[in-house]
Design a protein around this motif. Structure first.
Motif, PDB file in Angstrom:
ATOM      1  N   ALA A  89       0.808  -1.224   0.000  1.00 33.52           N
ATOM      2  CA  ALA A  89       0.000   0.000   0.000  1.00 33.52           C
ATOM      3  C   ALA A  89       0.838   1.270   0.000  1.00 33.52           C
ATOM      4  CB  ALA A  89      -0.931   0.005   1.215  1.00 33.52           C
ATOM      5  N   THR A  90       2.049   1.200   0.548  1.00 25.18           N
ATOM      6  CA  THR A  90       2.842   2.428   0.696  1.00 25.18           C
ATOM      7  C   THR A  90       4.325   2.163   0.428  1.00 25.18           C
ATOM      8  OG1 THR A  90       3.350   2.050   3.035  1.00 25.18           O
ATOM      9  CG2 THR A  90       1.326   3.269   2.568  1.00 25.18           C
ATOM     10  N   GLY A  91       5.029   3.259   0.208  1.00 29.57           N
ATOM     11  CA  GLY A  91       6.471   3.153   0.017  1.00 29.57           C
ATOM     12  C   GLY A  91       7.168   2.730   1.299  1.00 29.57           C
ATOM     13  N   THR A  92       6.647   3.167   2.410  1.00 28.23           N
ATOM     14  CA  THR A  92       7.246   2.788   3.693  1.00 28.23           C
ATOM     15  C   THR A  92       7.134   1.278   3.895  1.00 28.23           C
ATOM     16  OG1 THR A  92       6.706   4.944   4.632  1.00 28.23           O
ATOM     17  CG2 THR A  92       7.112   3.157   6.197  1.00 28.23           C
ATOM     18  N   ALA A  93       5.976   0.718   3.582  1.00 25.53           N
ATOM     19  CA  ALA A  93       5.813  -0.739   3.703  1.00 25.53           C
ATOM     20  C   ALA A  93       6.771  -1.443   2.753  1.00 25.53           C
ATOM     21  CB  ALA A  93       4.366  -1.136   3.395  1.00 25.53           C
ATOM     22  N   ALA A 110      18.659   9.248   4.179  1.00 28.57           N
ATOM     23  CA  ALA A 110      17.737   8.274   3.559  1.00 28.57           C
ATOM     24  C   ALA A 110      16.350   8.335   4.191  1.00 28.57           C
ATOM     25  CB  ALA A 110      18.303   6.865   3.698  1.00 28.57           C
ATOM     26  N   HIS A 111      15.351   8.161   3.348  1.00 30.28           N
ATOM     27  CA  HIS A 111      13.974   8.181   3.837  1.00 30.28           C
ATOM     28  C   HIS A 111      13.766   7.124   4.911  1.00 30.28           C
ATOM     29  CE1 HIS A 111       9.543   8.571   3.448  1.00 30.28           C
ATOM     30  NE2 HIS A 111       9.845   9.764   3.018  1.00 30.28           N
ATOM     31  N   ILE A 112      14.371   5.943   4.734  1.00 26.83           N
ATOM     32  CA  ILE A 112      14.175   4.887   5.749  1.00 26.83           C
ATOM     33  C   ILE A 112      14.766   5.307   7.092  1.00 26.83           C
ATOM     34  CG2 ILE A 112      14.021   2.905   4.189  1.00 26.83           C
ATOM     35  CD1 ILE A 112      16.911   2.200   4.939  1.00 26.83           C
ATOM     36  N   THR A 124      12.597   9.443   7.843  1.00 26.41           N
ATOM     37  CA  THR A 124      11.209   9.849   7.618  1.00 26.41           C
ATOM     38  C   THR A 124      10.218   8.694   7.624  1.00 26.41           C
ATOM     39  OG1 THR A 124      12.361  11.246   5.966  1.00 26.41           O
ATOM     40  CG2 THR A 124      10.056  11.706   6.312  1.00 26.41           C
ATOM     41  N   GLU A 125      10.588   7.570   8.191  1.00 27.21           N
ATOM     42  CA  GLU A 125       9.627   6.461   8.174  1.00 27.21           C
ATOM     43  C   GLU A 125       9.328   5.958   9.584  1.00 27.21           C
ATOM     44  OE1 GLU A 125      10.725   3.669   5.048  1.00 27.21           O
ATOM     45  OE2 GLU A 125      10.516   5.247   3.551  1.00 27.21           O
ATOM     46  N   GLY A 126       9.557   6.799  10.558  1.00 21.74           N
ATOM     47  CA  GLY A 126       9.121   6.484  11.918  1.00 21.74           C
ATOM     48  C   GLY A 126       9.724   5.201  12.485  1.00 21.74           C
ATOM     49  N   MET A 168      17.005  -1.229  -3.064  1.00 21.53           N
ATOM     50  CA  MET A 168      16.854   0.092  -3.678  1.00 21.53           C
ATOM     51  C   MET A 168      15.479   0.630  -3.335  1.00 21.53           C
ATOM     52  SD  MET A 168      17.101   1.131  -7.713  1.00 21.53           S
ATOM     53  CE  MET A 168      18.884   1.255  -7.842  1.00 21.53           C
ATOM     54  N   ASP A 169      15.461   1.817  -2.698  1.00 25.23           N
ATOM     55  CA  ASP A 169      14.198   2.508  -2.452  1.00 25.23           C
ATOM     56  C   ASP A 169      13.859   3.277  -3.723  1.00 25.23           C
ATOM     57  OD1 ASP A 169      12.187   4.291  -1.882  1.00 25.23           O
ATOM     58  OD2 ASP A 169      13.107   5.109  -0.062  1.00 25.23           O
ATOM     59  N   GLY A 170      12.988   2.704  -4.522  1.00 30.20           N
ATOM     60  CA  GLY A 170      12.632   3.330  -5.800  1.00 30.20           C
ATOM     61  C   GLY A 170      11.271   3.991  -5.739  1.00 30.20           C
ATOM     62  N   ALA A 171      11.021   4.728  -4.668  1.00 34.06           N
ATOM     63  CA  ALA A 171       9.752   5.474  -4.606  1.00 34.06           C
ATOM     64  C   ALA A 171       9.618   6.341  -5.860  1.00 34.06           C
ATOM     65  CB  ALA A 171       9.699   6.336  -3.348  1.00 34.06           C
ATOM     66  N   ARG A 172      10.779   6.820  -6.378  1.00 26.47           N
ATOM     67  CA  ARG A 172      10.792   7.616  -7.621  1.00 26.47           C
ATOM     68  C   ARG A 172      11.666   6.919  -8.674  1.00 26.47           C
ATOM     69  NH1 ARG A 172      10.955  11.245  -3.335  1.00 26.47           N
ATOM     70  NH2 ARG A 172       8.945  12.303  -3.110  1.00 26.47           N
ATOM     71  N   PHE A 173      11.524   5.602  -8.728  1.00 29.10           N
ATOM     72  CA  PHE A 173      12.328   4.821  -9.665  1.00 29.10           C
ATOM     73  C   PHE A 173      12.072   5.253 -11.109  1.00 29.10           C
ATOM     74  CE2 PHE A 173      12.887   0.864 -12.210  1.00 29.10           C
ATOM     75  CZ  PHE A 173      14.243   0.711 -12.011  1.00 29.10           C
ATOM     76  N   THR A 224       2.645   5.053  -6.599  1.00 28.93           N
ATOM     77  CA  THR A 224       1.669   5.998  -6.042  1.00 28.93           C
ATOM     78  C   THR A 224       2.032   7.455  -6.339  1.00 28.93           C
ATOM     79  OG1 THR A 224       1.191   4.435  -4.281  1.00 28.93           O
ATOM     80  CG2 THR A 224       0.538   6.711  -3.901  1.00 28.93           C
ATOM     81  N   LYS A 225       3.329   7.788  -6.247  1.00 26.42           N
ATOM     82  CA  LYS A 225       3.719   9.192  -6.434  1.00 26.42           C
ATOM     83  C   LYS A 225       3.681   9.607  -7.902  1.00 26.42           C
ATOM     84  CE  LYS A 225       6.985   9.066  -2.577  1.00 26.42           C
ATOM     85  NZ  LYS A 225       6.094   9.721  -1.621  1.00 26.42           N
ATOM     86  N   ASN A 226       3.478   8.640  -8.767  1.00 25.50           N
ATOM     87  CA  ASN A 226       3.612   8.911 -10.198  1.00 25.50           C
ATOM     88  C   ASN A 226       2.381   8.405 -10.966  1.00 25.50           C
ATOM     89  OD1 ASN A 226       5.039   9.678 -12.596  1.00 25.50           O
ATOM     90  ND2 ASN A 226       5.818   7.585 -12.832  1.00 25.50           N
TER      91      ASN A 226
END
Ligand SMILES: Cc1ncc(COP(=O)(O)O)c(C=O)c1O
Length: 366
Positions: free
Chosen positions: A72-76, A98-100, A103-105, A185-190, A218-220
């Motif tokens: 469901a999410t990039g964090t997951a 890094a986001h992990i 910014t991922e709590g 690889m965190d490809g939230a914006r791959f 999701t972001k794209n």
């Protein structure tokens, strides 16, 4: 019952448009794919025909057999990818921004059962392979008190909108192989990074040593689905258990799968990301030409980080514009596939006026 009215401008003139790529709508193609999937019954939990097709389509896209898991999410995607690799006493190397890490709590730490993120430096928000090599060499293997090297995680495109070159990915991959650790690889914006690299996805991932990829959608243009793409297939089994434990094994998986199939069909993901990247380039160039503005990092994807006189930032905020703010009078602006050139120009104009009137104010004070 009256229908809800969704206005493009409910957030004010340009209030939220550059706040994040999460503010974007869903692409028409993906909405259409959802409607097409919305008939009859389908087996739950990924045993449906869409999810089977998803595996085939992604295997074609990546030019090898892969396992694909919608989430469901990039964090997951990030936390569960890394959890499939790292032991609770493991060490996970990542860039200090890094986001992990930031910014991922603590999701990655939570889902690995307490593995430790080891933050490392690197220019332009990219992990420096030599810093990684050094850290891995310094790791005290076998010492019960020290995190044991398990994984490295890089973000593509990075949190500052920079893109690792193929050589840089390969250097991280080699370092990881030498150290017997795995590459996430965190490809939230791959997609945005791939547009810049201009190469097939296989070249930017497993052929350069990537074991597992958080594949953002999701972001794209996606509605609510990212994917985990597994290249090192030994990770697929532990991952499937982690997904279930984390509540990410969607019961109505066909709707997640349908989004992701549509996302890559006819290179939709690249077409959407090209638009976002082009807008960011225009925004970066326009801002860089203003007095007192400096781009913090080269604009290589859909993010612009600009240093700007603080009073001008305050004026933008007072005008109702929202964006992330970083220390040192830096603002982060994010473009997405639905941004228009005139919205970009409108923002540049507003920034120009804010800078001018902030300068005028301070001259008055002298
Ligand atoms: C680089 C990066 N990775 C991961 C994520 C996490 O995505 P989500 O907010 O869907 O959990 C984000 C979100 O902003 C991101 O920018």
């Amino acid at each position: 019952v009256s229908k809800p009215v969704y206005s493009r401008d409910t957030g004010g003139p340009i209030a939220f448009r550059f706040r994040s790529d999460n503010v974007a709508p869903v692409s028409a193609e993906i909405l259409h794919a959802l409607a097409n999937a919305n008939h009859g019954t389908a087996a739950p939990y990924g045993n449906d025909e869409w999810t089977a097709l998803l595996q085939r389509r992604f295997s074609e896209l990546f030019e090898r057999e892969v396992d694909v898991f919608p989430v469901a999410t990039g964090t997951a995607a990030n936390a569960l990818s890394v959890a499939s690799i790292a032991r609770p006493w493991g060490g996970i190397y990542c860039h200090e921004l890094a986001h992990i890490h930031k910014t991922e709590g603590g999701a990655t730490e939570a889902f690995t059962g307490g593995a430790k993120l080891v933050a490392l430096p690197g220019r332009d928000c990219k992990l420096d392979p030599s810093a990684l090599t050094e850290a891995v060499l310094r790791a005290e293997r076998g010492a019960r008190y020290a995190p044991q090297p398990d994984a490295v995680s890089i973000t593509q495109a990075s949190e500052h909108g920079t893109v690792y070159t193929l050589e840089e990915i390969a250097a991280i991959g080699k370092c990881a192989r030498d150290a017997a650790i795995q590459v996430h690889m965190d490809g939230a914006r791959f997609a945005n990074s791939l547009v810049t690299l201009g190469c097939p996805p296989a070249e930017a991932t497993w052929r350069r040593g990537v074991d597992i990829l958080s594949f953002g959608a999701t972001k794209n243009g996606g509605m609510a689905a990212d994917a985990i793409v597994v290249f090192n297939r030994t990770l697929a089994e532990p991952l499937s258990y982690w997904l279930r434990r984390a509540g990410q094994t969607w019961s109505k998986m066909r709707f997640a799968a349908a989004q992701l199939i549509a996302y890559i069909e006819d290179d939709l993901y690249l077409r959407l990301a090209s638009k976002a990247n082009a807008r960011a380039k225009r925004l970066g160039q326009g801002l860089a030409a203003l007095p007192g503005v400096r781009l913090v990092a080269p604009v290589q994807a859909n993010l612009v980080l600009a240093e700007m006189p603080e009073p001008a930032i305050e004026l933008l905020v007072a005008a109702g514009v929202r964006f992330a703010r970083y220390p040192g009078s830096v603002i982060r602006l994010v473009t997405h596939f639905d941004c228009t050139e005139s919205e970009v120009d409108e923002f540049i104009g507003l920034a120009r006026r804010s800078i001018a009137s902030a300068a005028g104010d301070s001259e008055d004070e002298q």
